[in-house]
Design an enzyme around this catalytic site. Structure first.
Site, PDB file in Angstrom:
ATOM      1  N   ASP A  14      35.513  30.511  40.803  1.00 35.12           N
ATOM      2  CA  ASP A  14      36.114  30.247  42.102  1.00 35.12           C
ATOM      3  C   ASP A  14      36.908  31.452  42.605  1.00 35.12           C
ATOM      4  OD1 ASP A  14      37.099  28.311  44.220  1.00 35.12           O
ATOM      5  OD2 ASP A  14      39.007  28.868  43.296  1.00 35.12           O
TER       6      ASP A  14
ATOM      7  N   GLU B 237      31.977  32.898  43.635  1.00 31.32           N
ATOM      8  CA  GLU B 237      32.398  32.699  45.014  1.00 31.32           C
ATOM      9  C   GLU B 237      33.272  33.889  45.359  1.00 31.32           C
ATOM     10  OE1 GLU B 237      34.752  29.560  47.896  1.00 31.32           O
ATOM     11  OE2 GLU B 237      35.586  30.102  45.953  1.00 31.32           O
TER      12      GLU B 237
END
Length: 633
Positions: A275, A310
């Site tokens: 993330d 990401e």
């Protein structure tokens, strides 16, 4: 009377991880980093209750073996005679992040997936799910019962949103505080293992979303052990970032690298989705992302795993090999495709959609080049965005029409099929699932779920107020949401009802037959067609055909090309068809393989192919292949 406790002497016993409680043949070995402490004890609350002093090691570590202790024992640490605290490397928090930790023996689980080989970067179809809302029960066990249906649909791997223990009764998971402990809300560590084992049995891989850029504000005790776990050198978007390059950064680096290896080795996971990698600040010679990648792959042994990034700034170096100056990851999420597709579907260009026009050329470029912004000025942020993607294969970019963030950012959590025309939605779904990238579906997308996905986080007191205010401030970038008619309609993130509304409706999976058939047939084509399966490796080109229409041509040896025609506007008739990419195979003809306007999918039908009048229905997508008997050399 305390059972005998052996302090560390002659070296640390063999351990899987640098920190935490580990079951050994003669007891449980505890190890924790707390460099500011003079004295550290483990309080064992069950199994062999007592207070056991841990022996200091060089570098601020404390360790010791409690003989006769076994899995299932609950414990806490006490630092310099102060409060009893949970283990920051706890493998289980059965009462949540503020409760006692529990000793877990990962060797007790009996796996049945010895023949599973893992996942290659090519040929994947990902499916993002949130355990708490994927089923009415919201558990690992309940989710495992749906895996066979996903495999039959054509999904190859599920990407599970974060499951690390977090505070409250519900949440997205990005505010996790115990990165080694699967949330007790979803089940036990062995329940997660059974989920993975079941996935492998039906042919699915499992990726886990992990958060290493910050930890949640409630229930994180790491700083009590040492402030050096975090850094003030960088400004974190969600709290203090972890210390990967400052003084005493070694234990924080090890804590995260061990965690990546832990999920792969102890849970047989097939990869990690990392993330917000732009917030992993590290000026070290070896960036923490490279360390994570190396440790995770080592932990996998002969199995192949996928590491997915990401990265909001779109740094293409993440998916370049380390020998080429990259980080050695496999895939990266591509917001550019999403933004262009959503603008094409809805016409809305607010906030971070403002720099995307949703034009055919943008969608062609996303297919050919991945990121659209590769160093150009990005008006929304007032700076350059992205890096060049030359030489990176299309499959390295994960494309999606929905994900957890983007659905929730529609204020009411609306799905894309609710925000656009049915024909456009089918056409864009066809583009997504036949395109050269790695497609990702979000839970319920395959059956056009009527359930929203909203932002929800169960916090208390001032923290709950801050979450509500922060969410409202974030959504104000969307002019429509900030208008007087919508401002007070945004659901409260802390309300239980907000969370409950997001649970998928199980009956819709069988009731919504048309969208399920659309997704199933497209994924069958993607898997069975050798040209589409190559993901543009043999060549890919595209052309704009009209204001809202374009084509992608997938090259193939011996002229067995495929032509995907997408029309997001009114029907067009390309008299003369003055575009080389529309040309049929030499000395042959095109035949229609697939139409998103097939009545089976809710469409209105497709006109017969006519080479003198190349007609493309409005809001449709067509796949063409060489007709049988064509002379292809």
């Amino acid at each position: 009377m305390r059972p005998e406790m052996r302090a560390r002497s002659g070296g640390t016993p063999p351990r899987r991880l640098a920190a935490g409680a580990e079951v050994l043949p003669d007891g449980v070995h505890f190890r924790v980093w707390a460099p500011a402490c003079a004295r550290l004890e483990v309080i064992v609350e069950s199994g062999a209750p007592g207070l056991y002093a841990l022996a200091p090691e060089p570098g601020g570590w404390f360790s010791g073996l409690v003989r006769g202790l076994a899995a299932g024992a609950r414990y806490r640490y006490r630092l310099d005679g102060g409060d009893a605290l949970p283990d920051p490397a706890s493998r289980r928090q059965p009462e949540g992040p503020h409760g006692a930790s529990e000793v877990v023996d990962p060797n007790a689980f009996r796996w049945t997936d010895a023949e599973w080989k893992g996942l290659a970067p090519e040929g994947q179809v990902l499916y993002e799910l949130h355990v708490g809302t994927f089923t009415p029960e919201g558990t690992f066990e309940a989710a495992s019962r749906e895996l066979l249906a996903l495999a039959r649909l054509g999904i190859t791997a599920v990407e599970v949103m974060p499951v690390a223990e977090f505070s409250g009764a519900f949440g997205w998971g990005y505010d996790g505080v115990d990165p080694y402990a699967p949330s007790h809300l979803y089940g036990s560590p062995d329940d997660l293992r059974r989920f993975v084992d079941r996935a492998h049995a039906v042919g699915l891989g499992v990726l886990l979303d992990v958060v290493y850029n910050h930890f949640g504000p409630d229930g994180c005790y790491l700083a009590r052990y040492s402030p050096a776990y975090f850094t003030k050198r960088y400004a974190g978007e969600w709290g203090d970032p972890l210390n990967f390059d400052g003084e005493d950064a070694g234990p924080a680096r090890a804590f995260v690298a061990d965690n990546a290896a832990y999920w792969i080795s102890e849970f047989h996971l097939d990869g990690l989705r990392l993330d917000a990698t732009q917030s992993l600040f590290d000026a070290s010679d070896e960036h923490i992302l490279s360390v994570i990648a190396a440790r995770a792959r080592d932990a996998a042994g002969p199995r192949r795993i996928l590491l997915v990034a990401e990265n909001e700034p779109q740094d293409a170096r993440l998916v370049r090999p380390r020998e080429a100056g990259g980080r050695g990851l496999d895939l990266a999420w591509n917001d550019d495709f999403h933004h262009s597709a959503v603008v094409a579907a809805t016409g809305r260009r607010e906030a971070y959609y403002a720099d995307h026009a949703g034009t055919p050329q943008e969608l062609i470029s996303a297919a050919k080049h991945g990121y659209l912004f590769q160093g150009q000025h990005y008006r929304w942020q007032g700076k350059r965005r992205g890096r060049p993607t030359r030489g990176i294969p299309p499959r390295a970019f994960v494309a999606y029409l929905e994900n957890h963030d983007q659905v929730a950012n529609s204020a009411r959590g609306e799905r894309l099929h609710e925000r656009t025309d049915p024909g456009r939605w089918r056409a864009l779904t066809t583009l997504l699932l036949l395109g050269p990238w790695t497609p990702l579906l979000f839970q319920g997308e395959e059956h056009a779920s009527s359930r929203p996905f909203l932002y929800f986080a169960d916090q208390a007191g001032e923290l709950a107020h801050g979450v509500r205010e922060g969410r409202a401030a974030f959504l104000r970038q969307f002019q429509g949401i900030d208008g007087p008619d919508m401002r007070d309609r945004v659901p409260d993130p802390g309300a239980r009802a907000t969370f409950e509304r997001c649970r998928l409706e199980a009956t819709e999976r069988s009731a919504h037959r048309e969208p399920v058939a659309l997704h199933r047939d497209l994924l069958d084509l993607r898997r069975s067609d050798p040209v589409l399966r190559a993901q543009g490796a043999d060549g890919l080109d595209g052309a704009v055909l009209a204001a809202e229409a374009f084509c992608l041509r997938f090259s193939s040896p011996r002229g067995r090309d495929r032509l995907l025609v997408v029309n997001l506007g009114a029907g067009v008739e390309l008299a003369g068809a003055a575009e080389p990419l529309l040309a049929p195979p030499e000395d042959g003809a095109w035949r229609l393989v697939f139409s998103s306007e097939d009545p089976r999918y809710g469409g209105s039908g497709t006109p017969a192919l006519d080479e003198t009048r190349f007609r493309v229905p409005g809001h449709s997508a067509l796949l063409l292949a060489p007709a049988p008997g064509a002379d292809l050399g």
